[in-house]
Design a protein around this motif. Structure first.
Motif, PDB file in Angstrom:
ATOM      1  N   MET A   1       0.842  -1.199   0.000  1.00 47.03           N
ATOM      2  CA  MET A   1       0.000   0.000   0.000  1.00 47.03           C
ATOM      3  C   MET A   1       0.878   1.251   0.000  1.00 47.03           C
ATOM      4  N   GLU A   2       0.500   2.220  -0.833  1.00 51.38           N
ATOM      5  CA  GLU A   2       1.265   3.469  -0.898  1.00 51.38           C
ATOM      6  C   GLU A   2       0.971   4.302   0.332  1.00 51.38           C
ATOM      7  N   MET A   3       1.992   5.003   0.788  1.00 50.50           N
ATOM      8  CA  MET A   3       1.782   5.905   1.917  1.00 50.50           C
ATOM      9  C   MET A   3       1.490   7.293   1.364  1.00 50.50           C
ATOM     10  N   PHE A   4       0.386   7.859   1.816  1.00 52.62           N
ATOM     11  CA  PHE A   4       0.037   9.206   1.396  1.00 52.62           C
ATOM     12  C   PHE A   4       0.129  10.131   2.587  1.00 52.62           C
ATOM     13  N   GLU A   5       0.414  11.373   2.315  1.00 50.69           N
ATOM     14  CA  GLU A   5       0.317  12.377   3.358  1.00 50.69           C
ATOM     15  C   GLU A   5      -1.182  12.617   3.533  1.00 50.69           C
ATOM     16  N   ASP A   6      -1.575  13.038   4.737  1.00 49.34           N
ATOM     17  CA  ASP A   6      -2.995  13.296   4.974  1.00 49.34           C
ATOM     18  C   ASP A   6      -3.479  14.544   4.271  1.00 49.34           C
ATOM     19  N   LYS A   7      -2.589  15.522   4.178  1.00 47.70           N
ATOM     20  CA  LYS A   7      -2.992  16.802   3.601  1.00 47.70           C
ATOM     21  C   LYS A   7      -2.519  16.928   2.164  1.00 47.70           C
ATOM     22  N   VAL A   8      -3.389  17.497   1.350  1.00 41.81           N
ATOM     23  CA  VAL A   8      -3.101  17.700  -0.065  1.00 41.81           C
ATOM     24  C   VAL A   8      -3.434  19.146  -0.401  1.00 41.81           C
ATOM     25  N   ILE A   9      -2.501  19.814  -1.066  1.00 41.18           N
ATOM     26  CA  ILE A   9      -2.766  21.177  -1.514  1.00 41.18           C
ATOM     27  C   ILE A   9      -2.780  21.143  -3.040  1.00 41.18           C
ATOM     28  N   ILE A  10      -3.876  21.609  -3.617  1.00 39.07           N
ATOM     29  CA  ILE A  10      -3.981  21.639  -5.070  1.00 39.07           C
ATOM     30  C   ILE A  10      -3.697  23.058  -5.545  1.00 39.07           C
ATOM     31  N   VAL A  11      -2.694  23.179  -6.417  1.00 40.95           N
ATOM     32  CA  VAL A  11      -2.300  24.484  -6.966  1.00 40.95           C
ATOM     33  C   VAL A  11      -2.393  24.427  -8.488  1.00 40.95           C
ATOM     34  N   VAL A  23       7.586  26.967   1.666  1.00 41.55           N
ATOM     35  CA  VAL A  23       7.008  27.555   2.875  1.00 41.55           C
ATOM     36  C   VAL A  23       6.494  26.500   3.858  1.00 41.55           C
ATOM     37  N   VAL A  24       5.934  25.405   3.335  1.00 44.70           N
ATOM     38  CA  VAL A  24       5.315  24.373   4.177  1.00 44.70           C
ATOM     39  C   VAL A  24       6.380  23.536   4.887  1.00 44.70           C
ATOM     40  N   LYS A  25       6.139  23.309   6.176  1.00 50.15           N
ATOM     41  CA  LYS A  25       7.087  22.541   6.981  1.00 50.15           C
ATOM     42  C   LYS A  25       6.686  21.074   7.088  1.00 50.15           C
ATOM     43  N   GLU A  26       5.396  20.819   7.196  1.00 52.21           N
ATOM     44  CA  GLU A  26       4.946  19.429   7.369  1.00 52.21           C
ATOM     45  C   GLU A  26       4.872  18.719   6.018  1.00 52.21           C
ATOM     46  N   PRO A  27       4.884  17.398   6.028  1.00 47.31           N
ATOM     47  CA  PRO A  27       4.786  16.684   4.741  1.00 47.31           C
ATOM     48  C   PRO A  27       3.375  16.787   4.163  1.00 47.31           C
ATOM     49  N   VAL A  28       3.274  17.365   2.986  1.00 50.29           N
ATOM     50  CA  VAL A  28       1.985  17.451   2.284  1.00 50.29           C
ATOM     51  C   VAL A  28       2.209  17.071   0.827  1.00 50.29           C
TER      52      VAL A  28
END
Length: 118
Positions: A1-11, A23-28
């Motif tokens: 199973m692939e590991m995904f970050e919980d947060k996703v930012i769509i740009v 700018v982002v510090k946490e894994p997204v």
């Protein structure tokens, strides 16, 4: 199973992605739409991002608004982040502005970006 970050930012573009990543510090996960997105790709995204925290961060211009409308319809649970209209583009917004927008959405940022540089 692939590991995904919980947060996703769509740009929209790769320059936006680079700026946000800096700018982002946490894994997204940062996903680029490259300005437009087909319904097929959007459907795939909806399936792929099910049960994850999704943030929409697009430019404050006409194409950004079109994209935002599309995401509001297809992704009603996504959280929309807004940059100040005077910057127009995510990539053009100063880091401190971007950092304050992200931190307001509970996304951890590198603290040096929270200091407004003159």
């Amino acid at each position: 199973m692939e590991m995904f970050e919980d947060k996703v930012i769509i740009v929209e573009g790769t320059t936006d992605k680079r700026k946000v990543k800096e700018v982002v510090k946490e894994p997204v996960d940062i996903i680029c739409t490259n300005g437009t997105i087909s319904i097929t790709k959007l459907d795939e995204l909806v399936d792929e991002l099910f049960n994850r925290e999704v943030y929409i961060l697009v430019d404050a211009d006409e194409s950004g608004e079109k994209l935002r409308k599309l995401f509001k319809r297809e992704f009603p649970e996504a959280e929309h982040l807004y940059i100040d209209r005077m910057y127009k583009e995510v990539a053009a917004a100063p880091e401190y502005h971007l950092a304050s927008v992200l931190i307001a959405a509970n996304i951890d940022v590198h603290t040096q970006f929270l200091e407004r540089r003159t």
